[in-house]
Design an enzyme around this catalytic site. Structure first.
Site, PDB file in Angstrom:
ATOM      1  N   ARG A  20     -35.379  56.365 -10.445  1.00  0.00           N
ATOM      2  CA  ARG A  20     -34.393  55.486  -9.811  1.00  0.00           C
ATOM      3  C   ARG A  20     -32.979  55.699 -10.324  1.00  0.00           C
ATOM      4  NH1 ARG A  20     -37.200  49.673  -8.470  1.00  0.00           N
ATOM      5  NH2 ARG A  20     -39.037  50.522  -7.427  1.00  0.00           N
ATOM      6  N   ASP A 120     -30.438  35.527  -6.543  1.00  0.00           N
ATOM      7  CA  ASP A 120     -31.044  36.761  -7.044  1.00  0.00           C
ATOM      8  C   ASP A 120     -30.131  37.317  -8.127  1.00  0.00           C
ATOM      9  OD1 ASP A 120     -33.461  38.592  -5.834  1.00  0.00           O
ATOM     10  OD2 ASP A 120     -31.999  39.817  -6.913  1.00  0.00           O
TER      11      ASP A 120
END
Length: 251
Positions: A20, A120
């Site tokens: 990633r 979030d």
């Protein structure tokens, strides 16, 4: 990453982390992960980028539908609070969960005042959530009557997408919140959804997160985790009412 976000990256996650971050290293013209680590230590903004890249944000509309069935049939009709009904989606990702909650609440509560706080850690997914625009194939999980009532089909340059109607989007306040830090003033809630986020925490982090959140839940309010989670060994302050659904005892 553990200190910043409570995410436990064990040796088993090495390939995931490398995969990633590889594109980010190339973007920054860095030759090693050691160089990137030093960049993280010196640049708080880059830490947010790393969090965005390393947090998994898989979600979809009406995910784990039994929760929304219970919300519609077992929770909302019995709410007795005199003020607006308030719900917190504590790990809202790109917005599918809070928009699903909003559709159900709009159907059940009618003209009664209500609102949702959706939070979030990732600024990237919050930007998507605020827009409320999704690929048309993501509408597959939304019941057709709700799709017609609360969504707009894109035309012209927006063909192939759909958007949540403004009157529903306006009911949701999106906030960036780190569950592993002191919480901002969010008010109190009748219902808290905290699904598919504590799976990334170790047991002590789970305890601290739940301990931090519980004062924000009204007595008699419900706390919902995903079907793959439970609060065994995490908190004894909540009573299980069905798998993955808990209730805070009345005062």
């Amino acid at each position: 990453m553990y200190r910043h976000a409570g995410i436990s990256l064990t040796d088993a996650k090495k390939q995931l982390v490398a995969g990633r971050l590889a594109k980010r290293l190339r973007h920054l013209n860095l030759s090693s992960y050691g160089d990137y680590f030093r960049r993280l230590q010196a640049d708080g903004g880059e830490m947010q980028t790393a969090v965005d890249l390393l947090t998994t944000n898989e979600t979809y509309f009406f995910r784990e539908p039994k929760h929304f069935d219970f919300l519609r049939d077992g929770i909302l009709p019995g709410l007795k609070s005199k003020g607006p009904v308030r719900v917190w989606s504590g790990a809202c990702s790109s917005g599918e969960e809070p928009y699903t909650l909003a559709m159900v609440m709009a159907e059940v509560l009618g003209g009664r005042p209500w609102g949702i706080v959706a939070s979030d850690l990732s600024s990237r997914v919050l930007a998507t959530a605020r827009q409320g625009r999704y690929p048309i194939e993501d509408a597959a999980g939304i019941p057709r009557p709700l799709l017609r009532k609360y969504c707009l089909k894109g035309v012209g340059s927006q063909e192939g997408t759909f958007m949540i109607k403004p009157e529903l989007r306006g009911r949701i306040e999106f906030r960036q919140v780190n569950l592993n830090a002191s919480l901002p003033d969010l008010g109190v809630f009748d219902l808290i959804f905290l699904r598919n986020v504590m799976i990334y925490f170790d047991i002590e982090t789970k305890r601290q997160v739940v301990r931090r959140i519980l004062p924000l839940l009204r007595p008699g309010g419900h706390f919902v985790v995903s079907h793959s989670e439970n609060l065994n060994g995490v908190s004894d302050a909540l009573k299980a009412v069905r798998p993955s659904v808990y209730c805070k005892p009345e005062a």
